[in-house]
Scaffold this active site. Structure first.
Site, PDB file in Angstrom:
ATOM      1  N   LYS A  53       0.842  -1.202   0.000  1.00  0.00           N
ATOM      2  CA  LYS A  53       0.000   0.000   0.000  1.00  0.00           C
ATOM      3  C   LYS A  53       0.881   1.257   0.000  1.00  0.00           C
ATOM      4  O   LYS A  53       0.610   2.218  -0.699  1.00  0.00           O
ATOM      5  CB  LYS A  53      -0.923   0.001   1.229  1.00  0.00           C
ATOM      6  CG  LYS A  53      -2.101  -0.945   1.059  1.00  0.00           C
ATOM      7  CD  LYS A  53      -2.821  -1.223   2.351  1.00  0.00           C
ATOM      8  CE  LYS A  53      -3.718  -2.441   2.151  1.00  0.00           C
ATOM      9  NZ  LYS A  53      -4.202  -3.044   3.379  1.00  0.00           N
ATOM     10  N   GLN A  97      -5.326  -2.313   9.291  1.00  0.00           N
ATOM     11  CA  GLN A  97      -5.080  -3.601   8.640  1.00  0.00           C
ATOM     12  C   GLN A  97      -5.678  -4.754   9.442  1.00  0.00           C
ATOM     13  O   GLN A  97      -5.485  -4.848  10.650  1.00  0.00           O
ATOM     14  CB  GLN A  97      -3.557  -3.789   8.473  1.00  0.00           C
ATOM     15  CG  GLN A  97      -3.141  -5.017   7.717  1.00  0.00           C
ATOM     16  CD  GLN A  97      -3.549  -5.004   6.245  1.00  0.00           C
ATOM     17  OE1 GLN A  97      -3.664  -3.959   5.619  1.00  0.00           O
ATOM     18  NE2 GLN A  97      -3.777  -6.177   5.690  1.00  0.00           N
ATOM     19  N   ASP A 120     -11.709   1.742   3.362  1.00  0.00           N
ATOM     20  CA  ASP A 120     -11.983   0.310   3.164  1.00  0.00           C
ATOM     21  C   ASP A 120     -13.462   0.084   2.834  1.00  0.00           C
ATOM     22  O   ASP A 120     -13.846  -0.968   2.345  1.00  0.00           O
ATOM     23  CB  ASP A 120     -11.703  -0.465   4.462  1.00  0.00           C
ATOM     24  CG  ASP A 120     -10.361  -1.182   4.441  1.00  0.00           C
ATOM     25  OD1 ASP A 120      -9.947  -1.625   3.351  1.00  0.00           O
ATOM     26  OD2 ASP A 120      -9.749  -1.308   5.515  1.00  0.00           O
TER      27      ASP A 120
END
Ligand code: GUN
Length: 293
Positions: A53, A97, A120
């Site tokens: 990322k 995460q 997300d």
């Protein structure tokens, strides 16, 4: 007919190049998109994701911040980090995460991220917006699947789509997105209790396999000319290979590709798209924060 292979590495690279240009324009308007990533613990797979990322942010020109907490960090510590990023106006997207260590309640953490920074698209508020067709962010893996269909030259409009697997991360949001007015698909969401699954798959114009079972979708379950998107990533034993294992999807690739019009490979299909979509959501968040949408 042998299928066309839809290459996720190429499509995601193309998207990243488009976004790189867009960021130049945003910076010209005084906007520097910024993504904050939080990693708790030292799960090796998560470390790889986070580093990918970061690389994608660097490539596109997005500022990236990272907080790493030890595996024994408390829920309050993590909530404190999220609160700091929620309040920081220069941060547009926040990603925590997953998976989190077992003692930290995932639901509570994901709901503590401000919906306007939830790149997300896991917050129930953003999930709800999708189901009423008022989209802010799209969840990254489902959006990656749809982008592969579109950039692969196919349309979902009028298509009969079978989704295999009803997870909150892939199957369910996909179903929600596909029958909206901009997608116009007729969706059949299949799961472990679905009757006559083979017949249902044989009737599909598009199949999206996301149930996490290695090579589940066989050649005799699909019709000629189907478009197949494989979301599965399964590690299976591969005796005689250097590592002793290989990655396969939820689709029996070799058999299905003989009948499909197009198919995505594993690896190199949906996987690389997820990060590209995360970057896109970050740009959306930055634009929204600066009144540019
Ligand atoms: N872990 C594996 N994939 C993902 C993802 O897309 N988002 C988050 N937050 N964690 C993950």
């Amino acid at each position: 007919m042998a299928a066309r292979i839809i290459n996720g590495n190429e499509v995601s690279q193309q998207m990243k190049d488009e976004m790189k240009d867009e960021v130049v324009g945003l910076k010209g308007k005084g906007v520097e998109p910024c993504l904050a990533v939080i990693l708790v613990g030292d799960d090796p797979a998560s470390k790889v994701y986070v580093s990918n990322k970061k690389k994608a942010c660097e490539y596109i020109g997005i500022r990236s911040l990272e907080t790493v907490l030890p595996a024994d960090a408390t829920t309050d510590q993590l909530l404190g980090v999220i609160d700091g990023y929620n309040k920081d106006k220069s941060v547009h997207g926040i990603l925590c995460q997953l998976p989190l260590p077992k003692h930290i309640p995932e639901t509570k953490i994901l709901r503590s991220i401000l919906p306007e920074k939830d790149v997300d698209c896991f917050h129930p508020y953003n999930v709800g917006l999708i189901s009423i067709g008022e989209v802010r962010f799209l969840p990254c893996t489902p959006a990656g699947c749809l982008e592969l269909i579109k950039r692969g030259g196919f349309t979902t409009s009028g298509a009969d789509v079978v989704i295999l697997g009803r997870s909150n991360i892939v199957g369910r949001p996909l179903s929600n997105m596909l029958d909206q007015r901009n997608m116009n698909a007729t969706v059949m969401m299949c799961h472990t209790k679905t009757k006559n699954l083979k017949e249902k798959c044989l009737g599909a114009d598009i199949i999206i396999a996301a149930m996490g079972q290695p090579e589940f979708l066989k050649g005799d379950m699909v019709k000629e000319g189907v478009v197949v998107i494989d979301v599965g990533i399964n590690r299976v034993e591969a005796p005689g290979t250097e590592r002793g294992w290989k990655l396969v999807g939820d689709v029996d690739f070799e058999a299905v590709k003989e009948k499909a019009a197009a198919i995505t490979p594993v690896p190199g299909g949906v996987g690389p798209m997820t990060i590209a979509m995360l970057m896109k959501n970050t740009l959306t968040a930055a634009k929204e924060a600066h009144g540019l949408l």
